[in-house]
Scaffold this motif. Structure first.
Motif, PDB file in Angstrom:
ATOM      1  N   PHE A  63       0.823  -1.209   0.000  1.00  0.00           N
ATOM      2  CA  PHE A  63       0.000   0.000   0.000  1.00  0.00           C
ATOM      3  C   PHE A  63       0.861   1.265   0.000  1.00  0.00           C
ATOM      4  O   PHE A  63       0.465   2.277  -0.576  1.00  0.00           O
ATOM      5  N   LYS A  64       2.052   1.202   0.590  1.00  0.00           N
ATOM      6  CA  LYS A  64       2.980   2.343   0.512  1.00  0.00           C
ATOM      7  C   LYS A  64       3.413   2.563  -0.938  1.00  0.00           C
ATOM      8  O   LYS A  64       3.446   3.694  -1.414  1.00  0.00           O
ATOM      9  N   ARG A  97       1.799   1.656  -3.600  1.00  0.00           N
ATOM     10  CA  ARG A  97       0.610   2.111  -4.325  1.00  0.00           C
ATOM     11  C   ARG A  97       0.416   3.610  -4.116  1.00  0.00           C
ATOM     12  O   ARG A  97       0.106   4.349  -5.047  1.00  0.00           O
ATOM     13  N   LYS A  98       0.605   4.078  -2.887  1.00  0.00           N
ATOM     14  CA  LYS A  98       0.454   5.506  -2.567  1.00  0.00           C
ATOM     15  C   LYS A  98       1.521   6.331  -3.279  1.00  0.00           C
ATOM     16  O   LYS A  98       1.231   7.429  -3.784  1.00  0.00           O
ATOM     17  N   GLU A  99       2.736   5.844  -3.354  1.00  0.00           N
ATOM     18  CA  GLU A  99       3.810   6.555  -4.053  1.00  0.00           C
ATOM     19  C   GLU A  99       3.465   6.759  -5.532  1.00  0.00           C
ATOM     20  O   GLU A  99       3.654   7.849  -6.078  1.00  0.00           O
ATOM     21  N   TYR A 159       0.417   6.665  -6.801  1.00  0.00           N
ATOM     22  CA  TYR A 159      -0.751   7.551  -6.774  1.00  0.00           C
ATOM     23  C   TYR A 159      -0.306   9.011  -6.667  1.00  0.00           C
ATOM     24  O   TYR A 159      -0.811   9.879  -7.380  1.00  0.00           O
ATOM     25  N   ASP A 160       0.641   9.284  -5.787  1.00  0.00           N
ATOM     26  CA  ASP A 160       1.137  10.647  -5.584  1.00  0.00           C
ATOM     27  C   ASP A 160       1.823  11.209  -6.822  1.00  0.00           C
ATOM     28  O   ASP A 160       1.970  12.421  -6.956  1.00  0.00           O
ATOM     29  N   GLU A 220      -4.098   8.617 -10.267  1.00  0.00           N
ATOM     30  CA  GLU A 220      -5.153   8.732  -9.266  1.00  0.00           C
ATOM     31  C   GLU A 220      -6.121   7.559  -9.221  1.00  0.00           C
ATOM     32  O   GLU A 220      -6.724   7.299  -8.189  1.00  0.00           O
ATOM     33  N   PHE A 272      -6.493   4.641  -6.303  1.00  0.00           N
ATOM     34  CA  PHE A 272      -7.284   4.679  -5.074  1.00  0.00           C
ATOM     35  C   PHE A 272      -8.707   5.152  -5.359  1.00  0.00           C
ATOM     36  O   PHE A 272      -9.311   5.879  -4.582  1.00  0.00           O
ATOM     37  N   SER A 321     -12.865   7.862  -3.799  1.00  0.00           N
ATOM     38  CA  SER A 321     -11.534   7.493  -3.301  1.00  0.00           C
ATOM     39  C   SER A 321     -11.678   6.562  -2.105  1.00  0.00           C
ATOM     40  O   SER A 321     -12.643   6.644  -1.353  1.00  0.00           O
ATOM     41  N   LYS A 371      -9.222   4.294   1.015  1.00  0.00           N
ATOM     42  CA  LYS A 371      -7.924   4.170   1.681  1.00  0.00           C
ATOM     43  C   LYS A 371      -7.853   2.801   2.355  1.00  0.00           C
ATOM     44  O   LYS A 371      -8.851   2.303   2.878  1.00  0.00           O
TER      45      LYS A 371
END
Length: 172
Positions: A5-6, A8-10, A12-13, A17, A20, A44, A46
């Motif tokens: 998930f980290k 995935r967030k990187e 995404y950032d 988009e 998520f 969205s 989380k």
């Protein structure tokens, strides 16, 4: 899963988009959702670490099987709408774990799988591959394999679910 998930967030950032975003589902406890529903009906989400343990005994009794411990761990680690990625040339999408309906889709999938496999559950379906192959967990050893139902063959993907998830790449 935390590392996945980290990653995935990187991504995404960096502007991807849709990683998520998920279609809104009125049966899902909304604490997994963030923001407002967009014009296409997406919202969205989380990942949320689970602090509630779901006992799978009732489902195991109903199906006449005891799930490999890694399957129980999978369904008791996080709530999430999507867990997918690439391993080699394979796009893999694993079963979502959504609050209030955690096991609904999984139950349906396992019942269908059992029915199509002479009422045996030597393997437990956990997802799908982009070309229609089934992602299964060997219920004795916990290895993750791709099953080609038509050919009655299995190809090894990973030693276990955790290893599979850690190998998933979000871009090909």
């Amino acid at each position: 899963m935390e590392e996945y998930f980290k990653k995935r967030k990187e991504v995404y950032d960096k502007g991807v988009e849709f990683l998520f975003k998920t279609p809104i589902n009125e049966y899902v406890d909304p604490h997994i959702y963030e923001g407002e529903v967009d014009e296409e009906g997406y919202i969205s989400w989380k990942p949320i670490e689970k602090h509630k343990n779901h006992d799978l005994t009732r489902l195991e009794n109903q199906l006449g099987v005891v799930f490999h411990p890694s399957i129980k761990e999978y369904f008791n680690s996080y709530w999430f709408a999507t867990l997918d990625g690439f391993i080699g040339n394979h796009y893999i999408k694993l079963e979502a774990v959504l609050p209030n309906i955690e096991l609904d889709s999984f139950t349906y999938m396992v019942k269908g799988y059992k029915s199509n496999h002479n009422n045996k559950l030597d393997h437990i379906p956990l997802g799908i591959e982009g070309n229609g192959l089934i992602v299964v967990v060997d219920n004795q050893y916990g290895t993750v394999q791709l099953e080609d139902f038509e050919r009655k063959s299995f190809d090894m993907l990973a030693d276990n679910i955790a290893s599979l998830i850690s190998q998933l790449k979000l871009r090909k």
